[in-house]
Design a protein around this motif. Structure first.
Motif, short mmCIF file in Angstrom:
data_model
loop_
_atom_site.label_atom_id
_atom_site.label_comp_id
_atom_site.label_asym_id
_atom_site.label_seq_id
_atom_site.Cartn_x
_atom_site.Cartn_y
_atom_site.Cartn_z
N HIS A 123 0.85 -1.19 0.00
CA HIS A 123 0.00 0.00 0.00
C HIS A 123 0.88 1.24 0.00
O HIS A 123 1.83 1.34 0.79
N HIS A 124 0.55 2.18 -0.87
CA HIS A 124 1.35 3.38 -1.02
C HIS A 124 1.36 4.24 0.25
O HIS A 124 2.29 5.02 0.47
N VAL A 140 2.68 8.19 0.92
CA VAL A 140 1.83 8.79 -0.10
C VAL A 140 0.45 9.06 0.50
O VAL A 140 -0.20 8.14 1.01
#
Length: 205
Positions: free
Chosen positions: A191-192, A197
Protein backbone atom coordinates in the motif's frame (compact mmCIF):
# COMPACT_ATOMS: atom_id res chain seq x y z
CA UNK A 1 3.31 -37.21 -44.23
CA UNK A 2 3.06 -35.79 -40.75
CA UNK A 3 1.62 -32.38 -40.01
CA UNK A 4 4.05 -29.46 -39.66
CA UNK A 5 4.94 -28.76 -36.01
CA UNK A 6 2.92 -25.52 -35.89
CA UNK A 7 -0.18 -27.16 -37.33
CA UNK A 8 0.09 -30.13 -34.98
CA UNK A 9 0.42 -27.81 -31.98
CA UNK A 10 -2.59 -25.81 -33.16
CA UNK A 11 -4.66 -28.99 -33.44
CA UNK A 12 -3.63 -30.15 -29.96
CA UNK A 13 -4.57 -26.76 -28.56
CA UNK A 14 -7.93 -26.80 -30.38
CA UNK A 15 -8.73 -30.29 -29.04
CA UNK A 16 -7.71 -29.30 -25.51
CA UNK A 17 -9.87 -26.15 -25.59
CA UNK A 18 -12.82 -28.10 -27.04
CA UNK A 19 -12.69 -30.48 -24.06
CA UNK A 20 -12.38 -27.57 -21.66
CA UNK A 21 -15.35 -25.82 -23.28
CA UNK A 22 -17.48 -28.95 -22.92
CA UNK A 23 -16.66 -29.15 -19.22
CA UNK A 24 -17.29 -25.44 -18.73
CA UNK A 25 -20.60 -25.52 -20.62
CA UNK A 26 -21.78 -28.46 -18.52
CA UNK A 27 -20.79 -26.64 -15.31
CA UNK A 28 -22.67 -23.49 -16.35
CA UNK A 29 -25.74 -25.48 -17.40
CA UNK A 30 -25.88 -27.17 -13.99
CA UNK A 31 -26.43 -23.82 -12.23
CA UNK A 32 -30.17 -23.17 -12.23
CA UNK A 33 -30.83 -21.10 -9.08
CA UNK A 34 -31.51 -17.38 -9.42
CA UNK A 35 -31.69 -15.34 -6.19
CA UNK A 36 -30.70 -12.13 -4.52
CA UNK A 37 -27.20 -12.44 -3.08
CA UNK A 38 -25.72 -11.30 0.20
CA UNK A 39 -22.19 -10.25 -0.74
CA UNK A 40 -19.44 -9.33 1.73
CA UNK A 41 -16.26 -7.44 0.82
CA UNK A 42 -13.80 -7.56 3.70
CA UNK A 43 -10.08 -7.81 4.44
CA UNK A 44 -7.20 -5.44 5.10
CA UNK A 45 -6.58 -4.63 1.44
CA UNK A 46 -7.80 -1.59 -0.45
CA UNK A 47 -10.76 -1.87 -2.82
CA UNK A 48 -13.74 -3.11 -0.82
CA UNK A 49 -16.01 -0.12 -1.37
CA UNK A 50 -14.55 0.42 -4.83
CA UNK A 51 -15.63 -3.09 -5.86
CA UNK A 52 -19.11 -2.47 -4.45
CA UNK A 53 -19.49 0.72 -6.48
CA UNK A 54 -18.31 -1.12 -9.59
CA UNK A 55 -21.15 -3.57 -9.01
CA UNK A 56 -23.50 -0.61 -8.55
CA UNK A 57 -22.48 0.67 -11.98
CA UNK A 58 -23.19 -2.75 -13.49
CA UNK A 59 -26.65 -2.85 -11.90
CA UNK A 60 -27.40 0.69 -13.02
CA UNK A 61 -26.36 -0.27 -16.53
CA UNK A 62 -28.95 -3.05 -16.39
CA UNK A 63 -31.64 -0.55 -15.45
CA UNK A 64 -31.92 -1.42 -11.75
CA UNK A 65 -32.19 1.08 -8.91
CA UNK A 66 -29.34 1.12 -6.39
CA UNK A 67 -29.39 2.28 -2.79
CA UNK A 68 -26.24 3.22 -0.85
CA UNK A 69 -25.96 3.71 2.91
CA UNK A 70 -22.57 4.79 4.26
CA UNK A 71 -22.29 3.84 7.93
CA UNK A 72 -18.98 5.44 8.85
CA UNK A 73 -17.72 7.69 6.10
CA UNK A 74 -19.04 11.18 6.31
CA UNK A 75 -16.17 13.61 6.61
CA UNK A 76 -14.95 13.08 3.04
CA UNK A 77 -16.89 14.02 -0.06
CA UNK A 78 -16.46 11.13 -2.49
CA UNK A 79 -16.29 11.50 -6.25
CA UNK A 80 -18.16 8.23 -6.84
CA UNK A 81 -21.23 9.83 -5.30
CA UNK A 82 -20.97 12.71 -7.78
CA UNK A 83 -20.46 10.34 -10.70
CA UNK A 84 -23.39 8.10 -9.82
CA UNK A 85 -25.62 11.13 -9.26
CA UNK A 86 -25.79 11.37 -13.06
CA UNK A 87 -28.21 8.43 -12.90
CA UNK A 88 -30.78 10.61 -11.13
CA UNK A 89 -33.53 8.79 -9.27
CA UNK A 90 -31.98 5.46 -10.24
CA UNK A 91 -29.49 5.98 -7.37
CA UNK A 92 -30.40 6.76 -3.76
CA UNK A 93 -27.32 7.71 -1.71
CA UNK A 94 -27.29 8.28 2.04
CA UNK A 95 -24.12 9.26 3.91
CA UNK A 96 -25.12 8.63 7.52
CA UNK A 97 -21.78 8.36 9.31
CA UNK A 98 -19.81 11.11 10.98
CA UNK A 99 -16.33 9.74 10.42
CA UNK A 100 -14.31 6.97 12.03
CA UNK A 101 -14.63 6.39 15.75
CA UNK A 102 -11.23 7.91 16.49
CA UNK A 103 -12.46 11.12 14.88
CA UNK A 104 -15.72 11.52 16.79
CA UNK A 105 -14.31 10.13 20.06
CA UNK A 106 -17.91 9.83 21.27
CA UNK A 107 -19.33 6.30 21.46
CA UNK A 108 -22.91 7.37 22.13
CA UNK A 109 -22.80 9.62 19.07
CA UNK A 110 -21.33 6.80 16.95
CA UNK A 111 -24.01 4.35 18.09
CA UNK A 112 -26.77 6.84 17.33
CA UNK A 113 -25.37 7.46 13.83
CA UNK A 114 -25.12 3.71 13.18
CA UNK A 115 -28.71 3.19 14.32
CA UNK A 116 -29.94 5.92 11.99
CA UNK A 117 -27.98 4.37 9.12
CA UNK A 118 -29.40 0.91 9.86
CA UNK A 119 -32.94 2.31 9.92
CA UNK A 120 -32.31 3.80 6.47
CA UNK A 121 -30.85 0.47 5.28
CA UNK A 122 -33.98 -1.38 6.39
CA UNK A 123 -36.12 1.18 4.58
CA UNK A 124 -34.21 0.70 1.33
CA UNK A 125 -34.20 -3.08 1.61
CA UNK A 126 -37.99 -3.18 1.92
CA UNK A 127 -38.48 -0.89 -1.09
CA UNK A 128 -39.12 -3.24 -4.01
CA UNK A 129 -37.90 -0.68 -6.54
CA UNK A 130 -34.27 -1.36 -5.53
CA UNK A 131 -32.29 -4.22 -7.07
CA UNK A 132 -29.11 -3.59 -5.07
CA UNK A 133 -28.41 -2.03 -1.68
CA UNK A 134 -24.82 -1.28 -0.63
CA UNK A 135 -24.16 -1.06 3.11
CA UNK A 136 -20.78 0.63 3.03
CA UNK A 137 -18.61 0.07 6.15
CA UNK A 138 -21.39 -1.77 8.00
CA UNK A 139 -18.66 -4.20 9.08
CA UNK A 140 -17.00 -1.38 11.03
CA UNK A 141 -20.22 -0.58 12.89
CA UNK A 142 -20.58 -4.27 13.75
CA UNK A 143 -16.94 -4.57 14.79
CA UNK A 144 -17.38 -1.85 17.42
CA UNK A 145 -20.77 -3.24 18.53
CA UNK A 146 -22.65 -0.12 17.48
CA UNK A 147 -25.42 -2.44 16.25
CA UNK A 148 -26.74 -5.80 17.44
CA UNK A 149 -25.03 -8.41 15.25
CA UNK A 150 -27.76 -11.04 15.57
CA UNK A 151 -30.49 -8.57 14.58
CA UNK A 152 -28.50 -7.32 11.58
CA UNK A 153 -27.69 -10.82 10.31
CA UNK A 154 -31.32 -11.92 10.79
CA UNK A 155 -32.63 -8.92 8.82
CA UNK A 156 -30.14 -9.50 6.00
CA UNK A 157 -31.03 -13.19 5.86
CA UNK A 158 -34.74 -12.33 5.74
CA UNK A 159 -34.40 -9.83 2.88
CA UNK A 160 -36.80 -10.22 -0.02
CA UNK A 161 -35.75 -12.96 -2.48
CA UNK A 162 -34.66 -10.81 -5.42
CA UNK A 163 -32.63 -8.20 -3.55
CA UNK A 164 -28.83 -8.13 -3.76
CA UNK A 165 -27.04 -6.61 -0.75
CA UNK A 166 -23.33 -5.77 -0.51
CA UNK A 167 -21.69 -5.23 2.89
CA UNK A 168 -18.20 -3.69 3.00
CA UNK A 169 -15.55 -3.09 5.63
CA UNK A 170 -12.70 -4.83 7.43
CA UNK A 171 -13.11 -7.54 10.03
CA UNK A 172 -16.41 -9.02 8.90
CA UNK A 173 -17.98 -10.97 11.74
CA UNK A 174 -18.04 -14.78 11.38
CA UNK A 175 -21.85 -14.84 11.67
CA UNK A 176 -22.15 -12.46 8.71
CA UNK A 177 -19.67 -14.48 6.67
CA UNK A 178 -21.66 -17.63 7.41
CA UNK A 179 -24.90 -15.98 6.26
CA UNK A 180 -23.39 -14.57 3.05
CA UNK A 181 -23.60 -16.11 -0.41
CA UNK A 182 -20.35 -14.56 -1.62
CA UNK A 183 -17.41 -13.37 0.47
CA UNK A 184 -14.29 -11.76 -0.95
CA UNK A 185 -11.34 -10.93 1.27
CA UNK A 186 -9.12 -8.18 -0.09
CA UNK A 187 -5.54 -9.05 0.82
CA UNK A 188 -3.02 -6.34 1.60
CA UNK A 189 0.16 -6.97 -0.40
CA UNK A 190 1.48 -3.42 -0.71
CA UNK A 191 0.00 0.00 0.00
CA UNK A 192 1.35 3.38 -1.02
CA UNK A 193 0.27 4.90 2.32
CA UNK A 194 3.11 2.99 4.02
CA UNK A 195 5.55 4.86 1.78
CA UNK A 196 4.21 8.24 2.81
CA UNK A 197 1.83 8.79 -0.10
CA UNK A 198 -1.28 10.66 1.06
CA UNK A 199 -4.89 9.96 0.07
CA UNK A 200 -5.48 11.43 -3.38
CA UNK A 201 -8.58 12.57 -5.29
CA UNK A 202 -9.70 9.98 -7.80
CA UNK A 203 -7.90 7.17 -5.96
CA UNK A 204 -9.15 7.25 -2.37
CA UNK A 205 -12.10 9.64 -2.73
Amino acid sequence: MSNPPDQAEAERHRAKMAKRKAVQDAEVASKTIEKGLLIVHTGAGKGKSTAAFGLALRMLGRGHRVGVVQFIKGAWHTAERDALAAFGDQISWHTMGEGFTWETQDRARDVAAAERAWAKALQLMTDESFGLVILDELNIALRYDYLDLAQVVAALAARRPGLHVVVTGRNAKPALIEAADLVTEMGLVKHHFAAGVKAQPGIEF
